[in-house]
Design a protein around this motif. Structure first.
Motif, PDB file in Angstrom:
ATOM      1  N   ALA A   3       4.996   4.784  -5.785  1.00 30.84           N
ATOM      2  CA  ALA A   3       5.056   4.558  -7.227  1.00 30.84           C
ATOM      3  C   ALA A   3       4.246   5.593  -7.999  1.00 30.84           C
ATOM      4  CB  ALA A   3       4.557   3.150  -7.561  1.00 30.84           C
ATOM      5  N   PHE A   4       3.286   6.245  -7.333  1.00 35.63           N
ATOM      6  CA  PHE A   4       2.489   7.258  -8.020  1.00 35.63           C
ATOM      7  C   PHE A   4       3.024   8.664  -7.766  1.00 35.63           C
ATOM      8  CE2 PHE A   4      -1.161   5.328 -10.083  1.00 35.63           C
ATOM      9  CZ  PHE A   4      -0.985   4.016  -9.694  1.00 35.63           C
ATOM     10  N   GLY A   5       4.172   8.759  -7.135  1.00 31.84           N
ATOM     11  CA  GLY A   5       4.815  10.064  -6.982  1.00 31.84           C
ATOM     12  C   GLY A   5       4.441  10.817  -5.720  1.00 31.84           C
ATOM     13  N   LEU A   6       3.703  10.174  -4.804  1.00 33.44           N
ATOM     14  CA  LEU A   6       3.410  10.851  -3.537  1.00 33.44           C
ATOM     15  C   LEU A   6       4.709  11.000  -2.741  1.00 33.44           C
ATOM     16  CD1 LEU A   6       0.183   8.903  -2.473  1.00 33.44           C
ATOM     17  CD2 LEU A   6       0.278  11.230  -3.321  1.00 33.44           C
ATOM     18  N   GLU A  11       0.830  -1.211   0.000  1.00 35.82           N
ATOM     19  CA  GLU A  11       0.000   0.000   0.000  1.00 35.82           C
ATOM     20  C   GLU A  11       0.861   1.256   0.000  1.00 35.82           C
ATOM     21  OE1 GLU A  11      -2.947  -0.135   3.117  1.00 35.82           O
ATOM     22  OE2 GLU A  11      -3.375  -2.218   2.679  1.00 35.82           O
ATOM     23  N   ARG A  24       7.902   9.841 -11.483  1.00 33.66           N
ATOM     24  CA  ARG A  24       6.989   8.746 -11.131  1.00 33.66           C
ATOM     25  C   ARG A  24       5.553   9.082 -11.510  1.00 33.66           C
ATOM     26  NH1 ARG A  24       9.319   6.866  -5.278  1.00 33.66           N
ATOM     27  NH2 ARG A  24      10.610   5.142  -6.012  1.00 33.66           N
ATOM     28  N   ALA A  25       5.240  10.369 -11.578  1.00 33.65           N
ATOM     29  CA  ALA A  25       3.900  10.763 -12.018  1.00 33.65           C
ATOM     30  C   ALA A  25       3.697  10.419 -13.490  1.00 33.65           C
ATOM     31  CB  ALA A  25       3.699  12.260 -11.781  1.00 33.65           C
ATOM     32  N   ARG A  41      -6.687   3.603 -11.820  1.00 36.19           N
ATOM     33  CA  ARG A  41      -5.852   4.475 -10.989  1.00 36.19           C
ATOM     34  C   ARG A  41      -4.553   4.831 -11.720  1.00 36.19           C
ATOM     35  NH1 ARG A  41      -3.563   2.341  -5.196  1.00 36.19           N
ATOM     36  NH2 ARG A  41      -2.570   0.791  -6.541  1.00 36.19           N
ATOM     37  N   ALA A  42      -3.975   3.831 -12.383  1.00 38.10           N
ATOM     38  CA  ALA A  42      -2.730   4.083 -13.112  1.00 38.10           C
ATOM     39  C   ALA A  42      -2.986   4.963 -14.341  1.00 38.10           C
ATOM     40  CB  ALA A  42      -2.096   2.759 -13.530  1.00 38.10           C
ATOM     41  N   LYS A  47      -1.760  17.944  -8.497  1.00 36.34           N
ATOM     42  CA  LYS A  47      -2.419  19.127  -7.932  1.00 36.34           C
ATOM     43  C   LYS A  47      -3.668  19.535  -8.719  1.00 36.34           C
ATOM     44  CE  LYS A  47       1.098  19.542  -5.058  1.00 36.34           C
ATOM     45  NZ  LYS A  47       1.000  18.930  -3.749  1.00 36.34           N
ATOM     46  N   TRP A 103      -5.777   1.224  -1.917  1.00 32.80           N
ATOM     47  CA  TRP A 103      -5.775   1.753  -0.563  1.00 32.80           C
ATOM     48  C   TRP A 103      -7.142   1.467   0.060  1.00 32.80           C
ATOM     49  CZ3 TRP A 103      -3.804   5.792  -4.176  1.00 32.80           C
ATOM     50  CH2 TRP A 103      -2.422   5.639  -4.370  1.00 32.80           C
ATOM     51  N   LEU A 157      -9.867   4.095   1.196  1.00 29.30           N
ATOM     52  CA  LEU A 157     -10.414   5.042   0.223  1.00 29.30           C
ATOM     53  C   LEU A 157     -11.380   4.293  -0.693  1.00 29.30           C
ATOM     54  CD1 LEU A 157      -7.131   6.923  -0.828  1.00 29.30           C
ATOM     55  CD2 LEU A 157      -8.784   7.578   0.930  1.00 29.30           C
ATOM     56  N   GLN A 204       9.987  12.038  -7.840  1.00 26.25           N
ATOM     57  CA  GLN A 204       8.541  12.181  -7.678  1.00 26.25           C
ATOM     58  C   GLN A 204       7.887  12.705  -8.947  1.00 26.25           C
ATOM     59  OE1 GLN A 204       7.829  14.459  -4.094  1.00 26.25           O
ATOM     60  NE2 GLN A 204       8.911  12.933  -2.893  1.00 26.25           N
ATOM     61  N   THR A 247       3.309   5.058 -14.272  1.00 24.70           N
ATOM     62  CA  THR A 247       2.525   4.499 -13.173  1.00 24.70           C
ATOM     63  C   THR A 247       2.474   2.985 -13.277  1.00 24.70           C
ATOM     64  OG1 THR A 247       0.494   4.900 -14.380  1.00 24.70           O
ATOM     65  CG2 THR A 247       1.177   6.564 -12.779  1.00 24.70           C
ATOM     66  N   MET A 248       2.042   2.371 -12.202  1.00 28.36           N
ATOM     67  CA  MET A 248       2.231   0.926 -12.091  1.00 28.36           C
ATOM     68  C   MET A 248       0.964   0.219 -11.644  1.00 28.36           C
ATOM     69  SD  MET A 248       5.336  -0.811  -9.996  1.00 28.36           S
ATOM     70  CE  MET A 248       6.254  -2.118 -10.784  1.00 28.36           C
ATOM     71  N   GLU A 288      -6.659  10.090  -5.920  1.00 30.00           N
ATOM     72  CA  GLU A 288      -5.679  10.486  -4.907  1.00 30.00           C
ATOM     73  C   GLU A 288      -4.403  11.094  -5.521  1.00 30.00           C
ATOM     74  OE1 GLU A 288      -6.101  10.553  -1.701  1.00 30.00           O
ATOM     75  OE2 GLU A 288      -4.054  10.926  -1.006  1.00 30.00           O
ATOM     76  N   ALA A 289      -3.769  10.336  -6.394  1.00 33.26           N
ATOM     77  CA  ALA A 289      -2.507  10.831  -6.953  1.00 33.26           C
ATOM     78  C   ALA A 289      -2.713  12.041  -7.889  1.00 33.26           C
ATOM     79  CB  ALA A 289      -1.762   9.702  -7.665  1.00 33.26           C
ATOM     80  N   ASN A 320      10.575   2.455 -12.387  1.00 32.36           N
ATOM     81  CA  ASN A 320      10.075   3.621 -11.645  1.00 32.36           C
ATOM     82  C   ASN A 320      10.842   3.759 -10.329  1.00 32.36           C
ATOM     83  OD1 ASN A 320       9.035   1.523 -10.211  1.00 32.36           O
ATOM     84  ND2 ASN A 320       6.924   2.238 -10.226  1.00 32.36           N
ATOM     85  N   ARG A 350      -3.053  14.899  -5.360  1.00 29.24           N
ATOM     86  CA  ARG A 350      -1.918  15.221  -4.483  1.00 29.24           C
ATOM     87  C   ARG A 350      -0.641  15.448  -5.251  1.00 29.24           C
ATOM     88  NH1 ARG A 350      -4.676  16.009   0.282  1.00 29.24           N
ATOM     89  NH2 ARG A 350      -6.557  14.819  -0.153  1.00 29.24           N
ATOM     90  N   VAL A 351      -0.475  14.753  -6.373  1.00 29.91           N
ATOM     91  CA  VAL A 351       0.790  14.856  -7.094  1.00 29.91           C
ATOM     92  C   VAL A 351       0.673  15.847  -8.249  1.00 29.91           C
ATOM     93  CG1 VAL A 351       2.551  13.581  -8.372  1.00 29.91           C
ATOM     94  CG2 VAL A 351       1.383  12.499  -6.450  1.00 29.91           C
ATOM     95  N   GLN A 380       3.285  12.610   2.357  1.00 31.83           N
ATOM     96  CA  GLN A 380       1.931  12.303   1.887  1.00 31.83           C
ATOM     97  C   GLN A 380       1.595  10.833   2.090  1.00 31.83           C
ATOM     98  OE1 GLN A 380       2.501  13.834  -2.112  1.00 31.83           O
ATOM     99  NE2 GLN A 380       1.039  15.489  -1.754  1.00 31.83           N
TER     100      GLN A 380
END
Lengths: 241, 265
Positions: free
Chosen positions: A137-140, A131, B104-105, B177-178, B135, B117, B120, B101, B108-109, B128-129, B65, B132-133, A144
């Motif tokens: 892996a998503f850049g958080l 998790e 990695r955006a 999500r990816a 923005k 998660w 959520l 970071q 994705t994987m 989420e990403a 990644n 947060r990533v 975060q």
């Protein structure tokens, strides 16, 4: 059984003050203690080695000595020691350093920090690694991942245990009656001394503790049941089969 | 789109490769898992990494990644070379976290164990990403999230929590999500290996659809037939070396490659 003293407004005001102090102490120690607990868990899991060792020593001492001894240590020991520091009586800190409430809260915060810190550390370790990995892996960012993914999951896992810790905390609070802080037990002692009734005041405050525990349990159970992502099989109000 | 059109589309969109790895070496303690792997995934193509268990496939994918940090070698993601810190001997000892970071955006994987998660909702996982990533506002991210959930056929379960979904459904959400990060490259780490046999096809179907759209993908899989069908490039890994690589046709017709793959196929 003689409860006629209950009509005396003086005794009622003692009891009320004791109850309010108890609740305040519970709230302050729970909030402060759990914040400290998160830091304790993090320091042990992720901190630099010297810090991790230091925190390990802290938890060992706090969990290895009686709470009453700690309370005396801080109030009589540290409190009196501070008195001798030149000039301290003129600072804004002084009223705080004479206040038994301050030392009681300090002791309980450190105690909760140590006990719950270990609980949270264990819970953080049992959050599946993948998790967190998905977050990275998503850049958080590391922060975060911690605040959005890791901690919420850890707290979800250890919420029932933390509920238990909070109940234990509530029932440790009567110890403060020994450092001249008006709590429920102190109020009961005063009533006993003045009315020569031993059981009745004790029974009353026992009832108040029990009722408070029930309310606390229900509130925390509500939080637990409404935690996002709960599985349907666990959605039972009474945790009894 | 017909398949010939797609191929035309792919070959035209081939600009710089989405990822270029050069001479990657990775140790786990004494064990050398990757022994100098060079790999390129051209834009708009699908590459599959195949090979026996323990051949280093997943490690190679996870280097792309930087979930695993290689000990030596070069890596460029989306035309950008990773700035590794190296000691005087040239061993990689660290990297630029900000750059990591950011990159990695773009890569994705999708994981073998889904790794959704659990606290959520389906939509919460997907947005989420992006929020947060990248923005994005919640509104923008939700629009994007709904689009990709639609794409994998999970839009009607947007408010469900992962624990209430089957493995195949969870993996489709993980794919959404990816996708919602709109990455340059999608990585798949054995996406069907943790699924019940009857759920495998729903996930493979989604991945096949993405391949047909011309998405750039790198996948590790044990599904030989699937890999042969969807890939433009196959890489057969054996004990940390690339034993053979090329188009599926080349690899499956080369007698030397066939010999390698005999136990696996």
């Amino acid at each position: 059984m003689d409860f006629s003293w209950l009509s005396d407004p003086f005794y009622l005001s003692y009891l009320w003050e004791g109850f309010v102090n108890t609740l305040w102490l519970l709230l302050v120690s729970a909030v402060g203690g759990l914040l400290l607990a998160v830091l304790v868990a993090l320091a042990r899991l992720r901190g630099p080695r010297p810090l991790a060792w230091l925190v390990w020593a802290f938890t060992t001492v706090m969990r290895g000595t009686p709470l009453l001894v700690q309370l005396f240590f801080f109030y009589y020991g540290v409190g009196r020691l501070m008195e001798g520091v030149p000039g301290i009586q003129e600072t804004f800190m002084w009223p705080l350093l004479r206040d038994p409430f301050f030392f009681a809260a300090l002791t309980f915060i450190l105690s909760v920090g140590a006990y719950s810190g270990e609980v949270i550390r264990g819970a953080m370790k049992s959050v599946p690694r993948g998790e967190r990995e998905a977050g990275r892996a998503f850049g958080l960012s590391g922060f975060q991942v911690l605040t959005r993914l890791w901690l919420p999951r850890a707290i979800q896992l250890c919420l029932p245990t933390l509920t238990g810790e909070m109940i234990l905390l509530l029932k440790s609070i009567p110890l403060v009656s020994t450092i001249a802080l008006m709590d429920l037990l102190q109020a009961a002692n005063i009533i006993r001394d003045e009315t020569f009734l031993v059981y009745e005041p004790l029974l009353l405050i026992a009832g108040i503790y029990l009722a408070t525990t029930v309310v606390l349990t229900v509130v925390l159970r509500f939080v637990e049941l409404n935690f996002p992502g709960m599985q349907p099989t666990q959605r039972r109000w009474l945790p009894i089969r | 789109m017909t398949s010939s059109l797609q191929h035309a589309f792919r070959s035209h969109s081939s600009t710089a490769p989405a990822v270029v790895a050069t001479q990657l070496i990775k140790h786990f303690g004494e064990l050398e898992v990757l022994k100098g792997i060079s790999l390129e995934v051209p834009e708009g193509t699908v590459t599959s990494i195949i090979g026996a268990s323990g051949s280093g496939k997943s490690t190679l994918l996870r280097c792309m990644n930087l979930l695993e940090r290689p000990d030596r070698g070069e890596l460029a993601i989306a035309d950008e070379a990773i700035r590794f810190d190296r000691n005087p001997q040239g061993d990689i000892i660290g990297l630029d976290r900000r750059q990591l970071q950011r990159l990695r955006a773009k890569v994705t994987m999708v994981f073998q164990q889904f790794n959704l998660w659990p606290h959520l909702t389906v939509l919460g996982n997907v947005i989420e990403a992006p929020m947060r990533v990248k923005k994005l506002s919640r509104k923008q991210a939700t629009a994007l999230g709904e689009h990709y959930l639609e794409r994998v056929g999970m839009a009607d379960r947007r408010d469900a929590y992962p624990a209430f979904l089957s493995g195949g459904q969870q993996q489709r959400v993980a794919i959404a999500r990816a996708l919602a990060m709109e990455p340059r490259l999608l990585l798949f780490d054995e996406p069907t290996s943790a699924l019940d046999p009857e759920r495998v096809n729903e996930v493979l179907g989604v991945i096949r659809g993405l391949a047909d759209e011309g998405r750039t993908m790198l996948l590790v899989t044990h599904e030989m037939h699937f890999a042969r069908e969807v890939s433009d490039q196959l890489v057969y890994l054996d004990q940390g070396h690339i034993a053979c690589s090329g188009t599926p046709k080349d690899v499956f017709e080369d007698p030397r490659c066939r010999q390698f793959m005999a136990p696996a196929a």
